[in-house]
Enzyme design. Structure first.
Site, PDB file in Angstrom:
ATOM      1  N   GLU A 162       0.844  -1.197   0.000  1.00 37.48           N
ATOM      2  CA  GLU A 162       0.000   0.000   0.000  1.00 37.48           C
ATOM      3  C   GLU A 162       0.881   1.251   0.000  1.00 37.48           C
ATOM      4  O   GLU A 162       1.796   1.344   0.792  1.00 37.48           O
ATOM      5  CB  GLU A 162      -0.881  -0.036   1.256  1.00 37.48           C
ATOM      6  CG  GLU A 162      -1.890   1.062   1.310  1.00 37.48           C
ATOM      7  CD  GLU A 162      -2.638   1.175  -0.003  1.00 37.48           C
ATOM      8  OE1 GLU A 162      -3.357   0.241  -0.358  1.00 37.48           O
ATOM      9  OE2 GLU A 162      -2.481   2.201  -0.696  1.00 37.48           O
ATOM     10  N   LYS A 218       8.328  -1.474  -2.109  1.00 36.08           N
ATOM     11  CA  LYS A 218       7.673  -0.713  -1.036  1.00 36.08           C
ATOM     12  C   LYS A 218       8.720  -0.118  -0.090  1.00 36.08           C
ATOM     13  O   LYS A 218       8.685   1.069   0.241  1.00 36.08           O
ATOM     14  CB  LYS A 218       6.707  -1.641  -0.285  1.00 36.08           C
ATOM     15  CG  LYS A 218       6.147  -1.069   0.987  1.00 36.08           C
ATOM     16  CD  LYS A 218       5.147   0.043   0.766  1.00 36.08           C
ATOM     17  CE  LYS A 218       4.826   0.704   2.080  1.00 36.08           C
ATOM     18  NZ  LYS A 218       3.715   1.589   2.059  1.00 36.08           N
ATOM     19  N   CYS A 243       5.917   4.552   8.968  1.00 33.36           N
ATOM     20  CA  CYS A 243       6.592   3.801   7.902  1.00 33.36           C
ATOM     21  C   CYS A 243       8.067   4.115   7.696  1.00 33.36           C
ATOM     22  O   CYS A 243       8.886   3.203   7.648  1.00 33.36           O
ATOM     23  CB  CYS A 243       5.871   4.034   6.574  1.00 33.36           C
ATOM     24  SG  CYS A 243       4.263   3.277   6.539  1.00 33.36           S
TER      25      CYS A 243
END
Ligand code: UDX
Length: 460
Positions: A151, A206, A262
């Protein structure tokens, strides 16, 4: 998942969690009580909940009836054991994989949505394969395919990012499964934006995307410090370099350093991975992005102390913004945490104001209970005189600045851009400072109000 339900009325989406309180909050009739503050999310949930979006604690049945299971659990940095401080803690991913293995029926596509270290899909595959049973006629009762579908949404703009993503990434080997997942996104995302790669490329992309973005912020923050000592202005430098189309304008805002769930975690993960494969120079390269980020926070706290005559003991400082960025109530890795802690260590009295973060969360983050706000007329409090730092949550701007020696702006909430400094200035103790770590104030208005100003990266 709410956006998938919204865009694909033909798909039944069930979000399951073992945490009953959290699921109850997602089912609350009062949409302001949803567990996450995210602009536009309440409207999407209002449209879809009870139609084809369901929140439930019945994990077993949800897995049994699903064609596709998205694993979307936490993967925080390990705090102890092997790889402590760098590697991701995969206990929840593994627990999920085992539960899917046990409860699934028929053929199930398992999608890694959580950000994971490279090659985690392999672990999930091994766990799932061990559960693939055959019945008496040698026919498979259950079978699995694992796909990676990281995501890329950012908090505060999540709904917009999901509705028109730059790309959707699907990693995997099984063409049929990839097509099934792709078909979901194709209901609203142009097909050319759906990129298919092998599993490992998808997982690594990612981590790399986040590392590149974080690296840009550390780069501009490094330049900001240089600007401050040379007479340059980081905003001008950012604009000048950003017009080079190879560099681009976005993500060049110097600030108090990156926060969020993140960036730091993913870079540390990358560092761990590189060390694991013996790539020490590469590991060191990425480690420096985090080191510079920590330094940016330390140096902001230090310069506040220096400018306030070398001491903040017993002084009241108003902290504007505690969330790691605007338009979210998330405080994970927020730069405000370490800056506030450093100031508290120096004995400061912090009046913290954030439009979305509550006192309970701030207390957890600072690992310190809130004090009651001192009576402005009563003079210095006992704790102020004893040199111990304290903080409380202010409900409004005027309370926070009343009698304060400084305002420290740490989150770029739009309301901070509209503050009337000529009304605020008379409430503060002189000489009063504004420390703008987010470049939100208009320097001329602040100076005209008789306030002293420090802005990140401003050497002019
Ligand atoms: C990030 C990635 O952007 C997203 O793609 C990924 O899926 C998750 O991690 P998020 O952490 O929600 O998203 O927010 P982001 O907008 O990227 O900001 C991260 C941090 O960097 C914030 O603390 C922000 O204030 C800071 N930042 C961002 C800057 O200091 N300067 C900038 O120019 C941009």
């Amino acid at each position: 998942m709410a956006v998938i339900a919204d865009r694909c009325p033909n798909i039944e989406v069930t979000v399951v969690d073992l945490n009953e309180t959290r699921i109850a909050a997602w089912n609350d009739a009062d949409l302001s009580k949803l567990p996450i503050y995210e602009p536009g999310l309440d409207e999407v949930v209002a449209r879809t909940r009870g139609r084809n979006l369901h929140f439930s604690t019945d994990v077993v049945n949800a897995i049994a009836s699903a064609d596709i299971v998205f694993i979307s659990v936490n993967t925080p940095t390990k705090t102890k054991g092997l790889g402590s401080g760098e590697a991701s803690d995969l206990r929840w991913v593994e627990a999920c994989a085992r539960q899917v293995a046990e409860c699934a029926k028929g053929h199930t596509i398992v999608v890694e949505k959580s950000t994971l270290p490279v090659r985690t899909a392999k672990t999930i595959q091994v766990i799932l394969q061990a559960a693939q049973k055959c019945d008496s006629r040698d026919q498979q009762e259950k079978s699995f395919v694992v796909l990676s579908n990281p995501e890329f949404l950012a908090e505060g703009t999540a709904i917009k990012d999901l509705i028109s993503p730059d790309r959707v990434l699907i990693g995997g080997e099984d063409a049929k499964a990839i097509k099934s997942l792709s078909k979901i996104y194709e209901q609203w995302v142009p097909k050319e934006k759906i990129l298919c790669t092998n599993l490992w490329s998808s997982e690594l992309s990612k981590l790399t995307a986040n590392a590149f973005l974080a690296q840009r912020i550390s780069s501009i923050n490094a330049v900001a410090e240089l600007c401050e000592v040379t007479g340059a202005d980081v905003r001008e430098v950012a604009k000048a370099i950003g017009t080079d189309s190879r560099i681009g304008q976005r993500f060049l805002n110097s600030g108090p350093g990156f926060g969020g769930s993140c960036f730091k975690k993913d870079i540390l993960n990358l560092v761990y991975l590189c060390k694991h494969f013996g790539l020490h120079e590469v590991a060191q390269y990425w480690q420096n992005v985090v080191t510079l980020n920590n330094w940016q926070q330390t140096r902001i706290a230090r310069l506040i102390v220096e400018k306030l005559f070398g001491t903040v003991t017993g002084k009241k400082l108003a902290v504007f913004g505690f969330a790691f960025k605007a338009n979210t109530n998330d405080t994970r890795e927020a730069p405000a945490i370490s800056i506030a802690k450093d100031l508290l260590d120096e004995g400061a009295q912090l009046a913290i104001y954030d439009p979305k973060v509550n006192a309970k969360q701030i207390s957890l983050d600072l690992n310190m209970p809130a004090s009651s706000p001192p009576d402005a007329k009563a003079g210095p409090t006992r704790s102020a005189l004893s040199g111990e730092g304290s903080w409380w949550s202010s409900q409004n701007i005027n309370d926070a600045v009343n009698g304060a020696d400084a305002v420290v702006i740490l989150t770029e909430w739009s309301q901070f851009k509209e503050l009337n400094w000529s009304e605020i200035a008379p409430l503060m103790r002189k000489p009063a400072w504004i420390f703008d770590a987010r470049s939100v104030v208009d320097p001329n208005t602040v100076k005209l109000a008789g306030l002293k100003l420090w802005r990140v990266g401003d050497g002019t």
